[in-house]
Design a protein around this motif. Structure first.
Motif, PDB file in Angstrom:
ATOM      1  N   GLU A 168       8.023  -4.432 -39.724  1.00  0.00           N
ATOM      2  CA  GLU A 168       6.835  -5.012 -39.092  1.00  0.00           C
ATOM      3  C   GLU A 168       5.549  -4.480 -39.715  1.00  0.00           C
ATOM      4  O   GLU A 168       4.587  -5.212 -39.913  1.00  0.00           O
ATOM      5  CB  GLU A 168       6.849  -4.735 -37.584  1.00  0.00           C
ATOM      6  CG  GLU A 168       7.836  -5.632 -36.857  1.00  0.00           C
ATOM      7  CD  GLU A 168       7.613  -5.627 -35.347  1.00  0.00           C
ATOM      8  OE1 GLU A 168       6.456  -5.545 -34.911  1.00  0.00           O
ATOM      9  OE2 GLU A 168       8.614  -5.703 -34.617  1.00  0.00           O
ATOM     10  N   LEU A 169       5.583  -3.173 -39.982  1.00  0.00           N
ATOM     11  CA  LEU A 169       4.404  -2.574 -40.605  1.00  0.00           C
ATOM     12  C   LEU A 169       4.102  -3.255 -41.943  1.00  0.00           C
ATOM     13  O   LEU A 169       2.963  -3.617 -42.240  1.00  0.00           O
ATOM     14  CB  LEU A 169       4.635  -1.079 -40.812  1.00  0.00           C
ATOM     15  CG  LEU A 169       3.530  -0.339 -41.568  1.00  0.00           C
ATOM     16  CD1 LEU A 169       2.256  -0.287 -40.739  1.00  0.00           C
ATOM     17  CD2 LEU A 169       3.966   1.074 -41.923  1.00  0.00           C
ATOM     18  N   TYR A 170       5.158  -3.455 -42.737  1.00  0.00           N
ATOM     19  CA  TYR A 170       4.943  -4.068 -44.045  1.00  0.00           C
ATOM     20  C   TYR A 170       4.539  -5.533 -43.903  1.00  0.00           C
ATOM     21  O   TYR A 170       3.740  -6.048 -44.690  1.00  0.00           O
ATOM     22  CB  TYR A 170       6.192  -3.910 -44.919  1.00  0.00           C
ATOM     23  CG  TYR A 170       6.286  -2.510 -45.485  1.00  0.00           C
ATOM     24  CD1 TYR A 170       5.543  -2.167 -46.615  1.00  0.00           C
ATOM     25  CD2 TYR A 170       7.064  -1.539 -44.890  1.00  0.00           C
ATOM     26  CE1 TYR A 170       5.598  -0.887 -47.125  1.00  0.00           C
ATOM     27  CE2 TYR A 170       7.123  -0.256 -45.395  1.00  0.00           C
ATOM     28  CZ  TYR A 170       6.394   0.070 -46.516  1.00  0.00           C
ATOM     29  OH  TYR A 170       6.432   1.330 -47.016  1.00  0.00           O
ATOM     30  N   LEU A 171       5.072  -6.192 -42.882  1.00  0.00           N
ATOM     31  CA  LEU A 171       4.638  -7.566 -42.592  1.00  0.00           C
ATOM     32  C   LEU A 171       3.129  -7.561 -42.325  1.00  0.00           C
ATOM     33  O   LEU A 171       2.386  -8.399 -42.860  1.00  0.00           O
ATOM     34  CB  LEU A 171       5.395  -8.104 -41.370  1.00  0.00           C
ATOM     35  CG  LEU A 171       4.890  -9.446 -40.827  1.00  0.00           C
ATOM     36  CD1 LEU A 171       5.343 -10.576 -41.754  1.00  0.00           C
ATOM     37  CD2 LEU A 171       5.396  -9.717 -39.409  1.00  0.00           C
ATOM     38  N   GLY A 172       2.694  -6.598 -41.514  1.00  0.00           N
ATOM     39  CA  GLY A 172       1.264  -6.487 -41.199  1.00  0.00           C
ATOM     40  C   GLY A 172       0.441  -6.296 -42.465  1.00  0.00           C
ATOM     41  O   GLY A 172      -0.615  -6.909 -42.634  1.00  0.00           O
ATOM     42  N   ILE A 173       0.940  -5.444 -43.362  1.00  0.00           N
ATOM     43  CA  ILE A 173       0.208  -5.192 -44.602  1.00  0.00           C
ATOM     44  C   ILE A 173       0.093  -6.486 -45.423  1.00  0.00           C
ATOM     45  O   ILE A 173      -0.966  -6.792 -45.988  1.00  0.00           O
ATOM     46  CB  ILE A 173       0.886  -4.072 -45.427  1.00  0.00           C
ATOM     47  CG1 ILE A 173       0.828  -2.750 -44.645  1.00  0.00           C
ATOM     48  CG2 ILE A 173       0.196  -3.907 -46.771  1.00  0.00           C
ATOM     49  CD1 ILE A 173       1.595  -1.602 -45.293  1.00  0.00           C
ATOM     50  N   CYS A 174       1.183  -7.264 -45.459  1.00  0.00           N
ATOM     51  CA  CYS A 174       1.138  -8.532 -46.193  1.00  0.00           C
ATOM     52  C   CYS A 174       0.107  -9.479 -45.570  1.00  0.00           C
ATOM     53  O   CYS A 174      -0.657 -10.140 -46.287  1.00  0.00           O
ATOM     54  CB  CYS A 174       2.509  -9.209 -46.188  1.00  0.00           C
ATOM     55  SG  CYS A 174       3.725  -8.329 -47.175  1.00  0.00           S
ATOM     56  N   LEU A 175       0.086  -9.525 -44.255  1.00  0.00           N
ATOM     57  CA  LEU A 175      -0.894 -10.384 -43.576  1.00  0.00           C
ATOM     58  C   LEU A 175      -2.321  -9.924 -43.911  1.00  0.00           C
ATOM     59  O   LEU A 175      -3.200 -10.724 -44.207  1.00  0.00           O
ATOM     60  CB  LEU A 175      -0.676 -10.341 -42.055  1.00  0.00           C
ATOM     61  CG  LEU A 175       0.589 -11.044 -41.541  1.00  0.00           C
ATOM     62  CD1 LEU A 175       0.887 -10.638 -40.096  1.00  0.00           C
ATOM     63  CD2 LEU A 175       0.432 -12.562 -41.636  1.00  0.00           C
ATOM     64  N   LEU A 176      -2.500  -8.619 -43.867  1.00  0.00           N
ATOM     65  CA  LEU A 176      -3.811  -8.050 -44.160  1.00  0.00           C
ATOM     66  C   LEU A 176      -4.249  -8.393 -45.582  1.00  0.00           C
ATOM     67  O   LEU A 176      -5.368  -8.834 -45.830  1.00  0.00           O
ATOM     68  CB  LEU A 176      -3.744  -6.526 -43.977  1.00  0.00           C
ATOM     69  CG  LEU A 176      -4.949  -5.691 -44.418  1.00  0.00           C
ATOM     70  CD1 LEU A 176      -6.174  -6.037 -43.590  1.00  0.00           C
ATOM     71  CD2 LEU A 176      -4.647  -4.195 -44.265  1.00  0.00           C
ATOM     72  N   GLU A 177      -3.308  -8.211 -46.522  1.00  0.00           N
ATOM     73  CA  GLU A 177      -3.644  -8.423 -47.922  1.00  0.00           C
ATOM     74  C   GLU A 177      -3.893  -9.898 -48.233  1.00  0.00           C
ATOM     75  O   GLU A 177      -4.547 -10.232 -49.211  1.00  0.00           O
ATOM     76  CB  GLU A 177      -2.534  -7.867 -48.823  1.00  0.00           C
ATOM     77  CG  GLU A 177      -2.497  -6.340 -48.870  1.00  0.00           C
ATOM     78  CD  GLU A 177      -3.672  -5.734 -49.633  1.00  0.00           C
ATOM     79  OE1 GLU A 177      -4.458  -6.493 -50.234  1.00  0.00           O
ATOM     80  OE2 GLU A 177      -3.816  -4.488 -49.614  1.00  0.00           O
ATOM     81  N   THR A 178      -3.322 -10.790 -47.403  1.00  0.00           N
ATOM     82  CA  THR A 178      -3.555 -12.216 -47.643  1.00  0.00           C
ATOM     83  C   THR A 178      -4.671 -12.745 -46.741  1.00  0.00           C
ATOM     84  O   THR A 178      -4.840 -13.946 -46.570  1.00  0.00           O
ATOM     85  CB  THR A 178      -2.265 -13.033 -47.415  1.00  0.00           C
ATOM     86  OG1 THR A 178      -1.708 -12.674 -46.144  1.00  0.00           O
ATOM     87  CG2 THR A 178      -1.232 -12.746 -48.495  1.00  0.00           C
ATOM     88  N   GLY A 179      -5.419 -11.804 -46.141  1.00  0.00           N
ATOM     89  CA  GLY A 179      -6.626 -12.206 -45.415  1.00  0.00           C
ATOM     90  C   GLY A 179      -6.397 -12.778 -44.023  1.00  0.00           C
ATOM     91  O   GLY A 179      -7.311 -13.344 -43.429  1.00  0.00           O
ATOM     92  N   GLN A 180      -5.183 -12.612 -43.477  1.00  0.00           N
ATOM     93  CA  GLN A 180      -4.942 -13.120 -42.116  1.00  0.00           C
ATOM     94  C   GLN A 180      -5.185 -11.985 -41.120  1.00  0.00           C
ATOM     95  O   GLN A 180      -4.251 -11.417 -40.550  1.00  0.00           O
ATOM     96  CB  GLN A 180      -3.507 -13.651 -42.016  1.00  0.00           C
ATOM     97  CG  GLN A 180      -3.205 -14.694 -43.087  1.00  0.00           C
ATOM     98  CD  GLN A 180      -1.764 -15.158 -43.054  1.00  0.00           C
ATOM     99  OE1 GLN A 180      -1.274 -15.586 -42.012  1.00  0.00           O
ATOM    100  NE2 GLN A 180      -1.090 -15.074 -44.185  1.00  0.00           N
ATOM    101  N   TYR A 181      -6.469 -11.682 -40.943  1.00  0.00           N
ATOM    102  CA  TYR A 181      -6.827 -10.457 -40.220  1.00  0.00           C
ATOM    103  C   TYR A 181      -6.349 -10.435 -38.774  1.00  0.00           C
ATOM    104  O   TYR A 181      -5.816  -9.434 -38.310  1.00  0.00           O
ATOM    105  CB  TYR A 181      -8.342 -10.254 -40.275  1.00  0.00           C
ATOM    106  CG  TYR A 181      -8.824 -10.086 -41.686  1.00  0.00           C
ATOM    107  CD1 TYR A 181      -8.469  -8.946 -42.406  1.00  0.00           C
ATOM    108  CD2 TYR A 181      -9.607 -11.050 -42.310  1.00  0.00           C
ATOM    109  CE1 TYR A 181      -8.881  -8.780 -43.711  1.00  0.00           C
ATOM    110  CE2 TYR A 181     -10.024 -10.897 -43.614  1.00  0.00           C
ATOM    111  CZ  TYR A 181      -9.659  -9.759 -44.323  1.00  0.00           C
ATOM    112  OH  TYR A 181     -10.064  -9.599 -45.604  1.00  0.00           O
TER     113      TYR A 181
END
Lengths: 243, 185
Positions: A168-181
């Protein structure tokens, strides 16, 4: 049960009441056992502090040279004028170069987010899983910073293994990096509220998400809440000074 | 900055405020070391060891700072330097003992000695921990971080939490042996 195990279970409060009482009685009689208990306590304490201790040592080795310098010996004799003029030219050149570097560093310095948003590398491959999810591809995409490609892989993995906090943490990082704040923050907030080894990460990344989006006030607010026990306390303090 | 602030800066790893500890005391200690057959580099090492000793004894423990931070630090550095000179088997007499510099009614040498002993113990723990197998080191480090045994089992491909603890006991027993034989020698 040998002494090490008994002591360990005693320290973890894992002995049944009767055994615990017997153990405490034995401690009073047996100095060797008490010594072993003290040593194991020291070891546990060492394990809790060792990473911070190593970090502190490195930090001190970096600071030290600023304050301890060998006494400079007086120059022997006078310098020949020509040589001195050449030296002077060198010094001016060097100073100019340094000035240029400083300006360049200022102009091209990476954003605060780039400096602080260093993600831990992903190592999922040893997990057990079904054939549905390609862990190797997931690891590769993430570690190569191809977050758009990694994102659906994490989503697929989590459909299969909901509640895997690391994923989940890494999912969050992917969302963050793709601008889905907003989506990223929902994930980080949830992680920060768990009582797990990932909670510190959840909170830290929540702060980073505001930093990346440029909401400094919100970023500061989250950073101020990072407790001293957090793995990220020091980083949070450093970042607070610069936001 | 007050003594508690110095201690707090050290425990928290606050770079800026740790710098002011150096600012405040580095000069004095360097002069003392240089007066006693040491170099600036020796002084830097001693200073660092002194701070680590204070970290070992006072950070995350119940011990309270009862002498001044400077006197404590200076005390540990001197103690360590005497030790180093003895190790090197030099016939040097350390000339100046300048405890009078600090007018402090609490005798700092007791605390310095305790912190010095703590440093020695921690260094032995570091040394012997490094002799354990990679698996032991990894597992104990994760446990020290507070990672749950279930999680560690998953991460290190160990059957279950119970097996993690069994293996922890083996690792700790081995570590205790190494520690005992190392502190005897």
């Amino acid at each position: 049960m040998n002494n090490t195990e008994k002591i360990d279970r005693f320290l973890r409060n894992d002995l049944p009441e009767e055994e615990k009482k017997a153990f405490e009685a034995e401690l009073n009689q047996n100095a060797d056992l008490a010594g072993e208990l003290a040593l194991q306590k020291d070891m546990e304490q060492f394990l809790r502090k060792q990473e911070k201790r190593t970090a502190l040592k490195n930090q001190l080795s970096n600071i030290g040279p600023e304050f301890f310098q060998a006494a400079t010996k007086p120059e022997p004799g006078r310098i020949v004028p020509l040589q001195r003029r050449q030296t002077l030219r060198w010094v001016i050149g060097l100073a100019a170069a340094i000035a240029l570097l400083l300006v360049a560093r200022f102009v091209f310095s990476p954003s605060l987010y780039d400096q602080f948003g260093q993600h831990p590398p992903l190592a999922m491959i040893e997990r057990s899983t079904t054939a549905q999810v390609n862990l190797a591809a997931m690891e590769k995409a993430f570690n190569q910073k191809d977050y758009a490609a990694a994102l659906p892989l994490f989503q697929a993995y989590l459909r299969e293994k909901p509640g895997d906090l690391e994923a989940e943490l890494y999912l969050g990082i992917c969302l963050l990096e793709t601008g889905q704040y907003a989506n990223a923050r929902a994930v980080f907030t949830k992680i920060s509220q768990t009582q797990s080894s990932f909670m510190d990460y959840g909170q830290w990344y929540l702060a980073l998400s505001y930093l990346k989006e440029g909401d400094k006030a919100a970023c500061r607010r989250v950073l101020l809440e990072v407790p001293q026990e957090s793995e990220f306390f020091q980083k949070a303090q450093d970042l607070l000074k610069r936001v | 900055m007050s003594d508690e602030n110095y201690l707090h800066a050290l425990c928290a790893g606050d770079t800026q405020r740790i710098r002011s500890i150096y600012q405040q005391y580095a000069g004095q200690i360097q002069r003392w070391v240089e007066d006693n057959n040491g170099s600036a580099a020796d002084a830097q090492d001693l200073f660092q060891d002194g701070l680590i000793a204070i970290y070992d004894r006072y950070c995350g423990s119940d011990f309270q700072l009862s002498s001044s931070f400077g006197a404590l630090l200076f005390g540990i550095c001197k103690r360590k330097w005497f030790d180093r000179l003895k190790e090197k088997n030099r016939e040097t007499v350390v000339r100046k003992v300048e405890e009078e510099r600090y007018n402090d009614d609490h005798d700092p040498s007791i605390d310095s000695e305790a912190a010095f002993q703590e440093l020695q113990k921690q260094e032995t723990l570091v040394k012997t921990f490094a002799l354990l197998s990679a698996q032991c080191q990894q597992m104990l480090t994760l446990l020290g971080r507070g990672v749950a045994a279930e999680q560690i089992a998953l991460q290190l491909s160990i059957a279950n939490a119970n097996a993690v603890y069994q293996s922890k006991h083996r690792c700790m027993s081995r570590w205790k042996e190494l520690f005992s034989s190392s502190s005897k020698s």
